[in-house]
Design an enzyme around this catalytic site. Sequence first.
Site, PDB file in Angstrom:
ATOM      1  N   THR A   1       0.870  -1.181   0.000  1.00 51.24           N
ATOM      2  CA  THR A   1       0.000   0.000   0.000  1.00 51.24           C
ATOM      3  C   THR A   1       0.910   1.235   0.000  1.00 51.24           C
ATOM      4  OG1 THR A   1      -0.072   0.364   2.378  1.00 51.24           O
ATOM      5  CG2 THR A   1      -1.564  -1.302   1.516  1.00 51.24           C
ATOM      6  N   CYS A   2       0.313   2.435   0.053  1.00 52.92           N
ATOM      7  CA  CYS A   2       1.183   3.608   0.041  1.00 52.92           C
ATOM      8  C   CYS A   2       1.955   3.770   1.357  1.00 52.92           C
ATOM      9  CB  CYS A   2       0.382   4.867  -0.282  1.00 52.92           C
ATOM     10  SG  CYS A   2      -1.042   5.059   0.737  1.00 52.92           S
TER      11      CYS A   2
ATOM     12  N   GLN B   1      -9.269   1.433   5.434  1.00 48.77           N
ATOM     13  CA  GLN B   1      -8.868   1.076   4.069  1.00 48.77           C
ATOM     14  C   GLN B   1      -7.943  -0.140   4.077  1.00 48.77           C
ATOM     15  OE1 GLN B   1      -6.907   4.277   2.069  1.00 48.77           O
ATOM     16  NE2 GLN B   1      -7.398   3.494   0.045  1.00 48.77           N
TER      17      GLN B   1
END
Lengths: 414, 276
Positions: free
Chosen positions: A53-54, A117
Amino acid sequence: MAELLDLALIGVSHRTAEAATREKLSIPPDNQAEYAQRLLVAPGVRECCVLSTCNRTELLVGGELERELVERLAAEFGARVPDLPGGAVYHHLGIDAILHLFRVSAGLDSQVLGESQILAQIKDAQAKGKESGATAGVLFGLVEHAIAVGKRVRAETKLGEGTLSVASAAIELAGKVIGGFDDCDALIVGAGETGLLVAQHLKDREVRSLTFSNRTMARAEEAAAKFGGTVLALDQLRDRLSDCHLVLACVDVFEPIITKSHLDKARLRRHREPPMFIDLSLPRAIDPALRDRDDLLLHDLDDLESIVARHRASRESEVVQAGRIVVEETHKYLALRTYASFKPVIADLATRFMALRDQVLAEQGVSDPGARKLADQLTKRLLDEALKQLKDGARRTLSEERLERRYRSHSDRS
Amino acid sequence: MTAAVQALQVLLPVVYMALTLLYGMELAGPRAPKWARWRRGTTAFAVLLHLGYGAVLSTELGHLPIAHPWQVVSFLGFSILGLYLLIEPLAKTPATGAFVVLAVFVMQLMASALAPLQLVASPLAQSRFFVVHIVSALLAVAALLLSGFFSGLYLVLLRQLRRRTFGVLYAKLPDLERLSKMNRAAAAVGFLFLTVGLNLGIWWAHEGAVRNFSYLDPKVWPAIVLWLVFGVISVSGFLRFLSGRRAAWIAVVAASLLLLSLGVSLVPRGAFHVFR
């Protein structure tokens, strides 16, 4: 507590490396299957799952692992960045890997505490792993349990409650007056980054109409085209301002551009609920003197910051409770795994019990259906009791207190 | 009084107290203990228990238990709960219920504690007109008090928004628009029942059922005023001059006057009207 060496987690996250480093170490979705296949070639590695993920890139590896192998895999993972700062790449083994994964799924290791998320991202990683065949059996079950832990933490604590973004807080605040946005006419003054962000939030809530007003009309038109809205020149604000249910100002100005003179008292009073004016600009774009009016509600960045701060404090107060759930679930997972390892023994035990029963009944020449039924029930009861003892034993082999101490030490290190 | 009535008089406040706690837990959010999930079941149990109490009392008395002031208080509490449960789906949150159920608990506690030991049947309550008149009037009172209550919450939330105090009520209460709708819904229900109760009462009085009937009776003229006021509130969604805030203020004032007039005329004398 015996160290498990069938599981390891290697990774880099926002806690250990800056965005530029994380970017270089990230594994794009298209390359994840290939990376997983490369890992599976290593001796002893049977399964793996890639989460990228980021904020983090983590590799979950399962098999018959040795510490040296995990260290080598971690070194190879970090080798893609030549001048990698020391400590940027971490690795956890066995129970520590499980605790870390559960902390991640709970949102306890996220940059925005409790964000949800990550759960979708873990699910996505699990699905990709399953599709490529790299995540199966034990690892698939572990990731499944991690997702359940994330859901439980969010259901039983306030860790995921309340937004931590100013733009969302503005919409939440407006929602306290307007309720359903399907009857709301919104005006956004400014078509910059924040303007577009609030427009997206409003669009997501199915706002009835959106109007953009901006100094540069081209940008307003671009935003209106993107979100299906209309445009209004800044010098025509006076015509529409008093009719809108929600006015959001997010524009760079030197002095307020919405003042008392822009408002029409009679039209403002036609609203059933007071129209909401939210100023997201700094310096302020809406005259603060309008706060004293009773025919509208005006809020600015300070108000939104105080809402966000309350949410943040509320989330932080839930960290201990969420940690308890992580420990409890880790204990449960480990007990289930220990019990699962008994399965062949249990199957063997059941077969032996049944055979013994049949043998004794044959030796005694019992043919009465009632007696046979009784023998059957007795065998099942004895078997159930044995299984119960095994389950309890599996649970007792792991002390939750020791697990909690280990969790605390793990959290302090993270 | 039979043992069944006595047992129910003790049990009802206990159940309402438990229900108040369960509704209160809604304000605690996800940290609420697991037993907070028993709210729906307990609500259904409380409703059935109160219906049972009404049925037992009706059997004992030979008429609906609406003749004695404390029977009226109990009936009013039950009506408030019933109407609230009908309106609650509009709120989409049970957070407002804690206050309503607390009020119902207090009303039932008073009704149980102060009810006379001897049950005395009222000849007047045998009349069908009387029953319909009183039941409609009490249902109207319950709805109007709820309208006042929702309006009170509206004004509290509006005040919190103006003063920027984003506390528990800000987080838990429904939005202003929804509270406005709940106010209008309760006012409409109250208006309808009051239309029935008031017209029936006046018609019955004109038929000669009472002596010395007067529109100046402390229950009659305020009822007519309230009927008009809540009639306007119930259609305020279509009236441009009546904003949600104004409607809320009017409802709060009207409900307060209603409560005051009920207290003054009901408790000390034990009768509704001056006339007999």
